[in-house]
Design a protein around this motif. Sequence first.
Motif, short mmCIF file in Angstrom:
data_model
loop_
_atom_site.label_atom_id
_atom_site.label_comp_id
_atom_site.label_asym_id
_atom_site.label_seq_id
_atom_site.Cartn_x
_atom_site.Cartn_y
_atom_site.Cartn_z
N ILE A 141 -5.53 10.17 -7.46
CA ILE A 141 -5.67 8.73 -7.21
C ILE A 141 -7.10 8.31 -7.56
O ILE A 141 -8.06 8.86 -7.04
CB ILE A 141 -5.33 8.40 -5.75
CG1 ILE A 141 -3.88 8.78 -5.46
CG2 ILE A 141 -5.58 6.92 -5.45
CD1 ILE A 141 -3.52 8.86 -4.00
N LYS A 184 -8.96 2.99 -3.26
CA LYS A 184 -8.82 4.38 -3.72
C LYS A 184 -9.09 5.35 -2.59
O LYS A 184 -8.31 6.28 -2.34
CB LYS A 184 -9.77 4.67 -4.88
CG LYS A 184 -9.70 6.12 -5.36
CD LYS A 184 -10.90 6.49 -6.20
CE LYS A 184 -11.96 7.04 -5.29
NZ LYS A 184 -13.03 7.76 -5.96
N ASP A 193 1.57 4.80 0.79
CA ASP A 193 0.14 4.92 1.11
C ASP A 193 -0.71 3.93 0.32
O ASP A 193 -1.69 3.41 0.83
CB ASP A 193 -0.33 6.36 0.83
CG ASP A 193 0.38 7.37 1.72
OD1 ASP A 193 0.59 7.08 2.91
OD2 ASP A 193 0.71 8.46 1.21
N GLY A 194 -0.34 3.69 -0.93
CA GLY A 194 -1.08 2.73 -1.74
C GLY A 194 -0.97 1.33 -1.18
O GLY A 194 -1.96 0.61 -1.07
N TYR A 225 -3.39 13.71 -3.96
CA TYR A 225 -4.40 12.73 -3.52
C TYR A 225 -5.61 12.70 -4.45
O TYR A 225 -6.26 11.66 -4.60
CB TYR A 225 -4.81 12.98 -2.07
CG TYR A 225 -5.78 14.12 -1.86
CD1 TYR A 225 -7.14 13.88 -1.72
CD2 TYR A 225 -5.34 15.44 -1.82
CE1 TYR A 225 -8.03 14.93 -1.53
CE2 TYR A 225 -6.22 16.48 -1.64
CZ TYR A 225 -7.57 16.23 -1.50
OH TYR A 225 -8.46 17.25 -1.32
N ALA A 238 -3.08 0.99 1.86
CA ALA A 238 -4.51 0.90 1.53
C ALA A 238 -4.86 -0.51 1.06
O ALA A 238 -5.90 -1.05 1.42
CB ALA A 238 -4.87 1.94 0.47
N GLU A 251 5.21 7.29 -3.49
CA GLU A 251 5.15 5.89 -3.02
C GLU A 251 6.52 5.32 -2.70
O GLU A 251 6.69 4.66 -1.69
CB GLU A 251 4.47 5.01 -4.08
CG GLU A 251 2.97 5.06 -4.06
CD GLU A 251 2.33 4.48 -2.81
OE1 GLU A 251 2.58 3.31 -2.45
OE2 GLU A 251 1.56 5.21 -2.19
N TRP A 275 -6.33 5.13 0.07
CA TRP A 275 -5.08 5.69 -0.46
C TRP A 275 -5.16 7.21 -0.48
O TRP A 275 -4.24 7.91 -0.07
CB TRP A 275 -4.84 5.15 -1.86
CG TRP A 275 -3.49 5.39 -2.46
CD1 TRP A 275 -2.55 6.30 -2.08
CD2 TRP A 275 -2.95 4.71 -3.58
NE1 TRP A 275 -1.46 6.23 -2.90
CE2 TRP A 275 -1.67 5.25 -3.85
CE3 TRP A 275 -3.42 3.69 -4.41
CZ2 TRP A 275 -0.86 4.81 -4.89
CZ3 TRP A 275 -2.61 3.25 -5.45
CH2 TRP A 275 -1.35 3.81 -5.67
#
Length: 131
Positions: A63, A41, A105-106, A60, A109, A94, A44
């Motif tokens: 999330i 988390k 980005d997820g 952001y 991460a 995403e 991300w």
Amino acid sequence: MSDMHISLDGLDAMAHDLDQAGDRVADELYPVAKKAAQNIKTGWRKRAKRSAGKHGKLYYLAIDYDIARLGDRIDAEIGPQSAKPQGGMGRGFEYGSVHTAPKPDGQAAVEAEAPKFFAQVEAAIIRALDT
């Protein structure tokens, strides 16, 4: 050809020990999974804050993660919460759209956390089986 004999002495005891280890393994794995979910988390969010731009300035913050344990099962769900401001924009950020490139980005991460997570899972299982 000679006869072969396999002794099953202790098999019931071993099966019982493995069954009991399930709870111990889950006890050890829950904090590992919770820490990994928190780290994903956080990672991300940091990436999304940089990549979302002006039109996603609140994205952001949407999330988050949820974690639950039911018996020896542990489930963690990490991602944008649609009830939060701009949380419904996660799929577009995403995976991109016809107008914007994807910003995974997820996925980044998760990939950053994976080696640490798997090392901690291994250590947790060893701890559970040693007790």
